[in-house]
Design a protein around this motif. Structure first.
Motif, PDB file in Angstrom:
ATOM      1  N   VAL A  32       0.763  -0.901   0.209  1.00 19.32           N
ATOM      2  CA  VAL A  32       0.120  -0.361  -0.091  1.00 19.32           C
ATOM      3  C   VAL A  32       0.590   1.319   0.268  1.00 19.32           C
ATOM      4  O   VAL A  32       0.648   1.895  -0.818  1.00 19.32           O
ATOM      5  N   THR A  33       1.560   0.725   0.956  1.00 17.44           N
ATOM      6  CA  THR A  33       2.793   2.565   0.976  1.00 17.44           C
ATOM      7  C   THR A  33       3.680   2.141  -0.002  1.00 17.44           C
ATOM      8  O   THR A  33       3.499   4.100  -0.393  1.00 17.44           O
ATOM      9  N   SER A  36       1.724   3.978  -3.156  1.00 16.04           N
ATOM     10  CA  SER A  36       0.906   5.103  -3.784  1.00 16.04           C
ATOM     11  C   SER A  36       0.865   5.759  -4.161  1.00 16.04           C
ATOM     12  O   SER A  36      -0.270   6.009  -5.307  1.00 16.04           O
ATOM     13  N   ARG A  37       2.211   6.132  -4.398  1.00 18.69           N
ATOM     14  CA  ARG A  37       2.412   7.183  -6.316  1.00 18.69           C
ATOM     15  C   ARG A  37       1.864   7.029  -6.736  1.00 18.69           C
ATOM     16  O   ARG A  37       1.472   7.802  -7.801  1.00 18.69           O
ATOM     17  N   ILE A  47      -5.975   4.539  -4.221  1.00 18.36           N
ATOM     18  CA  ILE A  47      -4.137   4.230  -3.924  1.00 18.36           C
ATOM     19  C   ILE A  47      -4.086   2.987  -3.670  1.00 18.36           C
ATOM     20  O   ILE A  47      -3.206   2.219  -3.059  1.00 18.36           O
ATOM     21  N   TYR A  48      -5.275   2.485  -3.458  1.00 15.91           N
ATOM     22  CA  TYR A  48      -5.388   0.940  -2.779  1.00 15.91           C
ATOM     23  C   TYR A  48      -5.161  -0.577  -3.846  1.00 15.91           C
ATOM     24  O   TYR A  48      -6.145  -1.788  -3.702  1.00 15.91           O
ATOM     25  N   GLY A 263       4.319   5.538   5.079  1.00 14.44           N
ATOM     26  CA  GLY A 263       3.926   6.529   4.441  1.00 14.44           C
ATOM     27  C   GLY A 263       4.804   7.593   4.276  1.00 14.44           C
ATOM     28  O   GLY A 263       4.896   7.911   2.956  1.00 14.44           O
TER      29      GLY A 263
END
Length: 386
Positions: A32-33, A36-37, A47-48, A263
């Motif tokens: 996820v982290t 994200s970008r 984002i998910y 994050g």
């Protein structure tokens, strides 16, 4: 396949099961982290997005694992050759498909992309293990010639790697060859024959690569050449191939002992390309620090130890060799990924177990772990003696 799931769960190797569950859960969270970008900026999705896609593959893998856990390895004598033949066809289809990042190793089904060479790894392992079991007594007998047997095993083992070579997927090729090499070194072939046929195979391989290079041109594309040329000094050759490794160094260094925080990675912002795939470890080290990455290494050591322990106790020859091959498979992925990340070897794009996004690898990896657990179940039940 008549065993109840309750009995099957009871017979699973618990340390391996626990580390597997923790690894996949933590891997999902880090995806996820790390993604994200790229998800929002590069692909204009949620984002998910990668989290849910990876979760989908893991759920599919769990369903497949339950089937594997219920299937006796005696049935592999019919199933594995069939799967092996199917994968030869699929790898040829991938080879003839459109090239992606310099390699022709994907089959695009529009809604999903599959990499047959990833699925091939556990099947190749099982195929070699079955051949070792079939010819075990003959291979250990010193007063007969083994040329036909060893030649047959080598030819069958190297069919898919030859196709992967033509696909120009260097990372996958190296891992498959490493698996085959380890299985032959640990197999029932006499030591003098391992040396003799290994040397002959090396000469034939080098000759084949030389002929292919002269006829079809370079094996490596420009991107891969730049990775090799910048291997020893990636930051000194930042713009000519060393940028990914150099930015990984920066990420790991910035993370320090405690990490920047969940994050808060800086390097995932266009510095490390596709950070949720092959470079996932660098983002983990940057955000969580050395304190967490130490536990990752401990987890890998436990997994490899438990698989080798299960191999040592296996009640069948095929179970023993399957576990040895799968331990080589997992070790190779860890070493090639992290070795490239730390600059120990040239960077080659292969997934890191648990933490890299990738559906084909996740399915292959879960299948491999499930097969090991099936071997453990059979050992506990002692249905078949050596």
């Amino acid at each position: 396949m008549g065993q109840s799931f309750k009995k099957i769960i009871k017979d699973l190797d618990k340390p391996l099961l626990i580390i597997t569950i923790v690894g996949f859960i933590y891997g999902l969270l880090t995806i996820v982290t790390a993604s994200s970008r790229a998800a929002v900026v590069n692909y204009d999705v949620s984002i998910y997005y990668y989290f849910f896609r990876q979760l989908m593959f893991i759920i599919a893998g769990i369903i497949m694992a339950l089937i594997i856990l219920k299937t006796d390895t005696k049935k592999y004598k019919g199933l594995v050759p069939l799967l092996f033949g199917i994968l030869i066809i699929l790898n040829i289809i991938a080879w003839k498909s459109e090239s992606l990042s310099g390699s022709s190793n994907w089959i695009d089904l529009k809604f999903i992309k599959l990499q047959p060479s990833e699925f091939s790894k556990p099947v190749i392992i099982a195929m070699i293990a079955l051949m070792f079991e079939k010819y075990y007594r003959k291979l250990r007998t010193t007063n007969i010639k083994h040329f036909n047997i060893i030649g047959t095993i080598l030819i069958i083992s190297l069919i898919i790697p030859a196709i992967v070579f033509l696909q120009k997927d260097l990372g996958t090729l190296l891992i498959i060859l490493f698996i085959i090499g380890v299985m032959f070194l640990c197999g029932p072939i006499l030591n003098i024959e391992k040396f003799k046929y290994g040397g002959l195979l090396l000469i034939v391989g080098l000759l084949g690569v030389s002929i292919y290079s002269n006829v079809s041109g370079d094996i490596l594309n420009e991107a891969r050449k730049s990775r090799f040329s910048s291997w020893l000094d990636p930051c000194g050759q930042y713009e000519s191939g060393g940028y990914q490794v150099c930015n990984s160094y920066i990420a790991i260094n910035d993370g320090g002992l405690m990490g920047l925080g969940i994050g808060k990675s800086k390097q995932k912002y266009s510095y490390i390309p596709e950070p949720h795939t092959d470079s996932a470890f660098a983002i983990i080290a940057e955000e969580y620090g050395i304190k967490i990455t130490i536990f990752i290494f401990i987890g890998y050591i436990i997994i490899l130890w438990r698989i080798l322990f299960i191999a040592s106790r296996a009640s069948t020859l095929r179970g023993r060799y399957i576990c040895l091959g799968i331990s080589a498979y997992i070790f190779a992925h860890i070493f090639v990924n992290l070795g490239g990340m730390f600059g120990l070897i040239p960077l080659t794009g292969v997934p890191l177990p648990f933490f890299s996004y990738g559906g084909s690898f996740v399915l292959s990896f879960i299948a491999a772990l499930a097969i090991v657990q099936r071997v453990n179940i059979e050992t506990k039940n002692q249905k078949i003696k050596l």
